[in-house]
Structure formats: C-alpha cells, structure tokens
Design a protein around this motif. Structure first.
Motif, PDB file in Angstrom:
ATOM      1  N   LEU A 270      60.567 -60.971  56.388  1.00  0.00           N
ATOM      2  CA  LEU A 270      60.717 -61.746  55.153  1.00  0.00           C
ATOM      3  C   LEU A 270      62.053 -61.332  54.544  1.00  0.00           C
ATOM      4  CD1 LEU A 270      59.555 -63.695  53.012  1.00  0.00           C
ATOM      5  CD2 LEU A 270      58.522 -61.702  51.904  1.00  0.00           C
ATOM      6  N   ILE A 271      63.035 -62.228  54.579  1.00  0.00           N
ATOM      7  CA  ILE A 271      64.379 -61.967  54.053  1.00  0.00           C
ATOM      8  C   ILE A 271      64.500 -62.731  52.738  1.00  0.00           C
ATOM      9  CG2 ILE A 271      66.848 -62.132  54.486  1.00  0.00           C
ATOM     10  CD1 ILE A 271      66.240 -62.141  57.465  1.00  0.00           C
ATOM     11  N   ASP A 272      64.424 -61.997  51.621  1.00  0.00           N
ATOM     12  CA  ASP A 272      64.296 -62.627  50.304  1.00  0.00           C
ATOM     13  C   ASP A 272      63.075 -63.547  50.333  1.00  0.00           C
ATOM     14  OD1 ASP A 272      66.282 -61.203  49.114  1.00  0.00           O
ATOM     15  OD2 ASP A 272      67.821 -62.736  49.327  1.00  0.00           O
ATOM     16  N   ASP A 273      63.284 -64.857  50.264  1.00  0.00           N
ATOM     17  CA  ASP A 273      62.139 -65.768  50.313  1.00  0.00           C
ATOM     18  C   ASP A 273      62.083 -66.549  51.623  1.00  0.00           C
ATOM     19  OD1 ASP A 273      64.440 -67.132  49.784  1.00  0.00           O
ATOM     20  OD2 ASP A 273      63.559 -68.517  48.330  1.00  0.00           O
ATOM     21  N   HIS A 274      62.812 -66.079  52.659  1.00  0.00           N
ATOM     22  CA  HIS A 274      62.818 -66.740  53.964  1.00  0.00           C
ATOM     23  C   HIS A 274      61.953 -65.918  54.929  1.00  0.00           C
ATOM     24  CE1 HIS A 274      66.043 -69.151  52.333  1.00  0.00           C
ATOM     25  NE2 HIS A 274      66.793 -68.072  52.170  1.00  0.00           N
ATOM     26  N   GLU A 275      60.891 -66.525  55.439  1.00  0.00           N
ATOM     27  CA  GLU A 275      59.962 -65.822  56.313  1.00  0.00           C
ATOM     28  C   GLU A 275      59.958 -66.475  57.690  1.00  0.00           C
ATOM     29  OE1 GLU A 275      55.272 -64.321  56.455  1.00  0.00           O
ATOM     30  OE2 GLU A 275      56.003 -65.613  54.814  1.00  0.00           O
ATOM     31  N   GLY A 276      59.878 -65.645  58.723  1.00  0.00           N
ATOM     32  CA  GLY A 276      59.809 -66.167  60.082  1.00  0.00           C
ATOM     33  C   GLY A 276      60.012 -65.049  61.087  1.00  0.00           C
ATOM     34  N   ARG A 277      60.115 -65.443  62.344  1.00  0.00           N
ATOM     35  CA  ARG A 277      60.368 -64.487  63.424  1.00  0.00           C
ATOM     36  C   ARG A 277      61.841 -64.571  63.830  1.00  0.00           C
ATOM     37  NH1 ARG A 277      56.511 -61.767  66.111  1.00  0.00           N
ATOM     38  NH2 ARG A 277      54.353 -62.164  65.504  1.00  0.00           N
ATOM     39  N   VAL A 278      62.453 -63.430  64.088  1.00  0.00           N
ATOM     40  CA  VAL A 278      63.878 -63.357  64.397  1.00  0.00           C
ATOM     41  C   VAL A 278      64.119 -63.903  65.797  1.00  0.00           C
ATOM     42  CG1 VAL A 278      65.862 -61.836  64.653  1.00  0.00           C
ATOM     43  CG2 VAL A 278      64.153 -61.360  62.899  1.00  0.00           C
ATOM     44  N   VAL A 279      64.994 -64.895  65.900  1.00  0.00           N
ATOM     45  CA  VAL A 279      65.398 -65.428  67.199  1.00  0.00           C
ATOM     46  C   VAL A 279      66.602 -64.653  67.720  1.00  0.00           C
ATOM     47  CG1 VAL A 279      66.173 -67.465  68.445  1.00  0.00           C
ATOM     48  CG2 VAL A 279      64.495 -67.703  66.616  1.00  0.00           C
ATOM     49  N   ARG A 280      67.649 -64.564  66.901  1.00  0.00           N
ATOM     50  CA  ARG A 280      68.839 -63.813  67.309  1.00  0.00           C
ATOM     51  C   ARG A 280      69.719 -63.556  66.085  1.00  0.00           C
ATOM     52  NH1 ARG A 280      69.373 -68.596  69.693  1.00  0.00           N
ATOM     53  NH2 ARG A 280      68.904 -67.653  71.702  1.00  0.00           N
ATOM     54  N   LEU A 281      70.650 -62.628  66.271  1.00  0.00           N
ATOM     55  CA  LEU A 281      71.679 -62.320  65.270  1.00  0.00           C
ATOM     56  C   LEU A 281      73.014 -62.714  65.865  1.00  0.00           C
ATOM     57  CD1 LEU A 281      72.644 -60.961  62.615  1.00  0.00           C
ATOM     58  CD2 LEU A 281      72.722 -58.805  63.874  1.00  0.00           C
ATOM     59  N   THR A 282      73.667 -63.725  65.287  1.00  0.00           N
ATOM     60  CA  THR A 282      74.947 -64.189  65.793  1.00  0.00           C
ATOM     61  C   THR A 282      76.070 -63.635  64.913  1.00  0.00           C
ATOM     62  OG1 THR A 282      75.006 -66.220  64.462  1.00  0.00           O
ATOM     63  CG2 THR A 282      73.786 -66.297  66.542  1.00  0.00           C
ATOM     64  N   SER A 283      77.299 -64.019  65.242  1.00  0.00           N
ATOM     65  CA  SER A 283      78.449 -63.531  64.473  1.00  0.00           C
ATOM     66  C   SER A 283      78.559 -64.208  63.117  1.00  0.00           C
ATOM     67  CB  SER A 283      79.742 -63.766  65.264  1.00  0.00           C
ATOM     68  OG  SER A 283      79.906 -65.151  65.539  1.00  0.00           O
ATOM     69  N   ARG A 284      77.773 -65.236  62.845  1.00  0.00           N
ATOM     70  CA  ARG A 284      77.837 -65.932  61.562  1.00  0.00           C
ATOM     71  C   ARG A 284      76.518 -65.920  60.802  1.00  0.00           C
ATOM     72  NH1 ARG A 284      78.230 -70.840  61.361  1.00  0.00           N
ATOM     73  NH2 ARG A 284      79.384 -70.999  59.414  1.00  0.00           N
ATOM     74  N   ALA A 285      75.385 -65.975  61.510  1.00  0.00           N
ATOM     75  CA  ALA A 285      74.107 -66.133  60.815  1.00  0.00           C
ATOM     76  C   ALA A 285      73.003 -65.451  61.591  1.00  0.00           C
ATOM     77  CB  ALA A 285      73.781 -67.622  60.629  1.00  0.00           C
ATOM     78  N   THR A 286      71.907 -65.200  60.884  1.00  0.00           N
ATOM     79  CA  THR A 286      70.669 -64.715  61.488  1.00  0.00           C
ATOM     80  C   THR A 286      69.737 -65.917  61.665  1.00  0.00           C
ATOM     81  OG1 THR A 286      70.878 -62.537  60.474  1.00  0.00           O
ATOM     82  CG2 THR A 286      68.692 -63.185  61.210  1.00  0.00           C
ATOM     83  N   VAL A 287      69.320 -66.161  62.892  1.00  0.00           N
ATOM     84  CA  VAL A 287      68.488 -67.320  63.210  1.00  0.00           C
ATOM     85  C   VAL A 287      67.027 -66.896  63.195  1.00  0.00           C
ATOM     86  CG1 VAL A 287      68.051 -69.171  64.850  1.00  0.00           C
ATOM     87  CG2 VAL A 287      70.357 -68.234  64.619  1.00  0.00           C
ATOM     88  N   LEU A 288      66.238 -67.567  62.364  1.00  0.00           N
ATOM     89  CA  LEU A 288      64.796 -67.324  62.281  1.00  0.00           C
ATOM     90  C   LEU A 288      64.056 -68.565  62.761  1.00  0.00           C
ATOM     91  CD1 LEU A 288      64.441 -65.694  58.721  1.00  0.00           C
ATOM     92  CD2 LEU A 288      64.769 -64.534  60.902  1.00  0.00           C
ATOM     93  N   MET A 289      62.856 -68.339  63.293  1.00  0.00           N
ATOM     94  CA  MET A 289      61.926 -69.434  63.540  1.00  0.00           C
ATOM     95  C   MET A 289      60.787 -69.269  62.547  1.00  0.00           C
ATOM     96  SD  MET A 289      59.991 -70.730  67.024  1.00  0.00           S
ATOM     97  CE  MET A 289      61.541 -71.239  67.764  1.00  0.00           C
ATOM     98  N   THR A 290      60.682 -70.224  61.639  1.00  0.00           N
ATOM     99  CA  THR A 290      59.679 -70.121  60.589  1.00  0.00           C
ATOM    100  C   THR A 290      58.287 -70.231  61.188  1.00  0.00           C
ATOM    101  OG1 THR A 290      59.647 -72.503  60.148  1.00  0.00           O
ATOM    102  CG2 THR A 290      61.306 -71.192  59.000  1.00  0.00           C
ATOM    103  N   LEU A 291      57.277 -69.886  60.403  1.00  0.00           N
ATOM    104  CA  LEU A 291      55.895 -69.959  60.866  1.00  0.00           C
ATOM    105  C   LEU A 291      55.466 -71.402  61.087  1.00  0.00           C
ATOM    106  CD1 LEU A 291      54.285 -67.194  58.626  1.00  0.00           C
ATOM    107  CD2 LEU A 291      55.413 -67.003  60.855  1.00  0.00           C
ATOM    108  N   ASP A 292      56.266 -72.365  60.604  1.00  0.00           N
ATOM    109  CA  ASP A 292      56.010 -73.779  60.878  1.00  0.00           C
ATOM    110  C   ASP A 292      56.675 -74.232  62.169  1.00  0.00           C
ATOM    111  OD1 ASP A 292      54.671 -73.910  58.455  1.00  0.00           O
ATOM    112  OD2 ASP A 292      56.493 -74.455  57.361  1.00  0.00           O
TER     113      ASP A 292
END
Length: 462
Positions: A244-266
């Motif tokens: 849970l990153i602030d109010d963003h919840e999900g499973r971590v897909v990867r960490l790129t050079s620009r953003a952290t990609v999450l897959m939400t529970l939806d």
C-alpha cells in the motif's frame, strides 16, 4: 553509434575551422598604437606635419588621409572606408607634442569597391590560414576520435561496471557517464591542440547556461530519475509483494527507471512515479505473513461483557485458520446507552489463508456463538407516544407494535432448502485458501514482457 559519431565529427570540424579562423585573425600582424605623446626633433609645424603624413602613409587604411599643421592646429582631410579609421587618424594626430587641437574633414568613401575590399581581404586571409591549418585540424580530429573510441570501449565493458555498482541500473548510468566524459575530454583536447581556447571557453559557457535552463525546465524529471536511483539502492519491496503506497494498493510488478508498476487487486495496471514512491509511506503486507484481523460486536448493557468476550474468543479459536500463537483476544472499546462495544482480534497466516475471508468467517462465528450463549446484540429502538397507548417502532424494520402486541413473539424465520448451486457457493465462501490469481497474473506479466526491472532479489530489502 556510427551515425552519432558522424554527427559529432561534423560538429567538431565546424568548431575547429571556426576556432582556427578566429585564432588566425587574432594572430595576424597588427599595428599597435602607443598612448604616449609622440615627440619630434623639432617643434615647428612643418616637422609635425611631415611626421603625421609619414605615419599615415605606412598605414594602409589611412594612406589617403593628408595632414596640414598651422600654429599647432592639425587639419586632416581625405577619404577612408570606415568611421573607425577616422577616429584612428584623429587619435594619432592628437598625440604629437606641440599639437593644440585637431580639426578633421575626412570623408567616408561609400563606393562598393572601397567598402568591400577590406572584408574580402580579411576573408581571403582567413581562408588561406584555414587551409594551412588543415593538417593540424586533421590531427585534432584524429585525437578526438581516438579518445571517443577509447571511451566507448570502456563504457561497453558492462562486466566491470556491474561488479563496481550494486545493480544494472547504476551500471548503465556509469557507462553513459563514461561516454559523456570521453566526448568532453576529446573535444577539449582537440580545441587545445588547434589553439581555439577562446572558442572552447565560449562552448563551455554556453553549455553551462543551457544546462542550467534545461535543469529548471525538467526539474520534476530529474527528481524522478534520482528517486529511481535511490529506490534501486534501497530495495523497499520485492516483485509480487502486496503493498500500500499512500492510497495506492496492489502487487508490485516491477520497478522501472521512471515508475513503480503495480497490479491492483482489480487486475489493473497502475504506474506510480518513483518520486512519489520515494517520499510515500509504504505498507508491505507480504514481508510478515502473520497478520491480525479485528472487528467489533455490541452486546446489551445489562449483559456481562467479560463472559461475552470469553464466548467470542472461544468461537474464534475454534476456527482452523486462526493461529494459536499469538492467541485471539478481545477488549472493551466503549460503553454506550444501550450496548457495550467489544473488539475481537485474531491472527492468520496470509500465505495459507485469505485474509478477507478469514475475517468474515470469524465475525460470523463470534456473532453466532454470542447469540447462542444468550447475549443480546441490541438494535436502537425509538419510542413514539401518541394520544392512545404507547407504540414501539423498531428502527430499520418498518414494523409498528402496539402495547398489547409488544410481548408477542417475533415471526419465525423461514429457511429455504439448500440447492446444489447454493451448497457450491457456500463451500466457496467457507474456503479460506489464499487467492493467488493476482499473484499469478503478476508472474505472467513479468515473464512475458521482459522489461528491465530494478528490483534485485540478491540484495537485502530495506
């Protein structure tokens, strides 16, 4: 790489030719004029006039200017091609000892031939000097290319940078930095070789100003890039972690050079900028598999809350998915006008149990056990009094009960026969195994795309 090298070669050639022409112009023979007063052997007007005219005859731009001296007053006449030549003639004449003042009647020659001749001569001189400097320019270009190739080979030595840096992302940054340093060093060496130091200073100064302007323009991008470096060093989570990153919840897909990609529970992709992730409060549910659930039940104010707590704890402890250590517990949260609020708590292993289903079934077990033990789960009741007998209205039911009917037993609840579909659905509800669908989707995503990931399982998690 070949195209980039050709572009750099063309730019360098233009810079070197410009610098060479500038240096040649700067080194061309010029007549320096002293600011000291010029003395002559005789102080008479004739001697001064002869000396001034002799000086003008030796200067190509002033050879059409004549001087006459009478009682210390110098009168200048003739034609020149430029206003600066007029000022120069006046300056020379005024420095002679015995000159009182200078009167000039010099006119500018506005003919095309006279105006273009100096420019053409200067251009011819620059081209001739540039042609003579071509071997030196070729040598400078060769030095630049040698340094550029050495830098490229050194930057391509990926095994070295991966051993010196903690992750591939930093290794790539160091490699690019080596290439940039090689270009700068090669350019400086080449410009020094041809003597174009003034041009080098202008280039470096302009590059500094442009870099400062670009830095302000892309401040957010630079901040995001630095945050990516820090996250790659800190490693705050692993791939497939439930966060849970602030109010963003999900499973971590990867960490790129620009953003952290999450897959939400939806099941949706969510990209969170790394600058936000670096400054955010991160809650990682996966790091510790043991997780506590809690819920609240209210009993009647006249009931014994301790007995109700013991009954609920016993019911929760009897569930197979609830951990025996730490043991379930309960506390009294508050005492209201009509009820006592009790909070029940229990622990589950998230790697073996679905947290949401476990909490749901624990609520059901505690509620049923408390009700079967004779405890009342009170509902708010409102009493409305009219002219006749008092009437009771149960909130939320829409049922009005008169005083004579108040003691009547409530209607019995009918229970429909369970169908096969209902039994299957009930079995699914009672199944508390963890839901791995999102985790499997994340693994498929990581295996299919093959995108660069800054998360390194070989490094410790912060």
């Amino acid at each position: 790489m070949l195209t980039r090298t050709l572009h750099l070669l063309i730019v360098l050639t233009a810079f070197l030719l410009s610098g060479t022409a500038f240096q040649v112009s700067a080194q061309a023979p010029t007549i320096t004029e002293s600011t000291e007063e010029i003395s002559v052997s005789s102080s008479d007007d004739g001697a001064i006039e002869s000396r001034i005219n002799a000086i003008f005859a030796e200067i190509g731009a002033l050879n059409a200017v004549s001087a006459e001296v009478n009682e210390g007053v110098v009168s200048l006449g003739g034609t020149v091609a430029d206003q600066t030549d007029i000022d120069r003639a006046v300056s020379i004449a005024s420095r002679f000892q015995g000159v009182v003042t200078v009167e000039q009647s010099i006119e500018r020659d506005l003919s095309v031939d006279r105006s273009l001749s100096p420019a053409i001569a200067s251009l011819e001189n620059s081209l001739r000097r540039g042609w003579e400097a071509l071997p030196l320019v070729g040598l400078a270009i060769g030095v630049f290319l040698v340094i550029l190739i050495i830098g490229h080979l050194l930057a391509s030595w990926s095994a070295l940078w991966q051993r010196l840096t903690p992750n591939p992302f930093l290794a790539e940054i160091v490699s690019q930095a080596v290439r940039i340093v090689a270009v700068i060093v090669g350019l400086v060496m080449a410009l020094n070789l041809v003597g174009a130091t003034a041009l080098m200073g202008a280039i470096l100064g302009g590059a500094g100003v442009i870099g400062l302007a670009i830095g302000f323009a892309v401040r957010d991008t630079v901040e995001n890039y630095i945050a990516s470096i820090m996250l790659s060093l800190r490693q705050p989570f692993r791939a497939n972690d439930h966060v849970l990153i602030d109010d963003h919840e999900g499973r971590v897909v990867r960490l790129t050079s620009r953003a952290t990609v999450l897959m939400t529970l939806d099941g949706n992709h969510l990209r969170v900028p790394n600058s936000t992730v670096f400054k955010a409060v991160i809650l990682n549910y996966t790091r510790n598999p043991e997780r506590r659930f809690e819920f609240e039940l209210g009993v009647d104010a006249e009931d014994d809350p301790v007995a109700a707590m013991a009954t609920g704890i016993a019911a929760i402890s009897g569930l197979g998915f609830v951990l025996g250590e730490p043991k379930p517990d309960a506390i009294i949260m508050s005492v209201g006008d009509s009820n006592i609020v009790i909070r029940f708590m229990g622990w589950v292993n998230q790697s073996e149990t679905n947290f949401g289903k476990a909490r749901s079934l624990a609520i059901r077990a505690a509620k049923d056990a408390v009700e079967e033990a004779g405890f009342t789960l009170p509902e708010p009741i409102y009493r409305l009094r009219f002219d006749g007998a008092p009437v009771q209205v149960k909130a939320g039911t829409g049922v009005t009960v008169s005083e004579g009917q108040a003691s009547a037993a409530p209607p019995a609840k009918s229970k429909a026969a369970a169908t096969p579909d209902a039994k299957s659905a009930e079995a699914s509800v009672l199944d508390t195994r963890p839901d791995d669908h999102i985790a499997e989707k994340v693994d498929e995503e990581r295996a299919q795309t093959g995108e660069k990931d800054l998360l390194d399982n070989g490094r410790p998690v912060e």
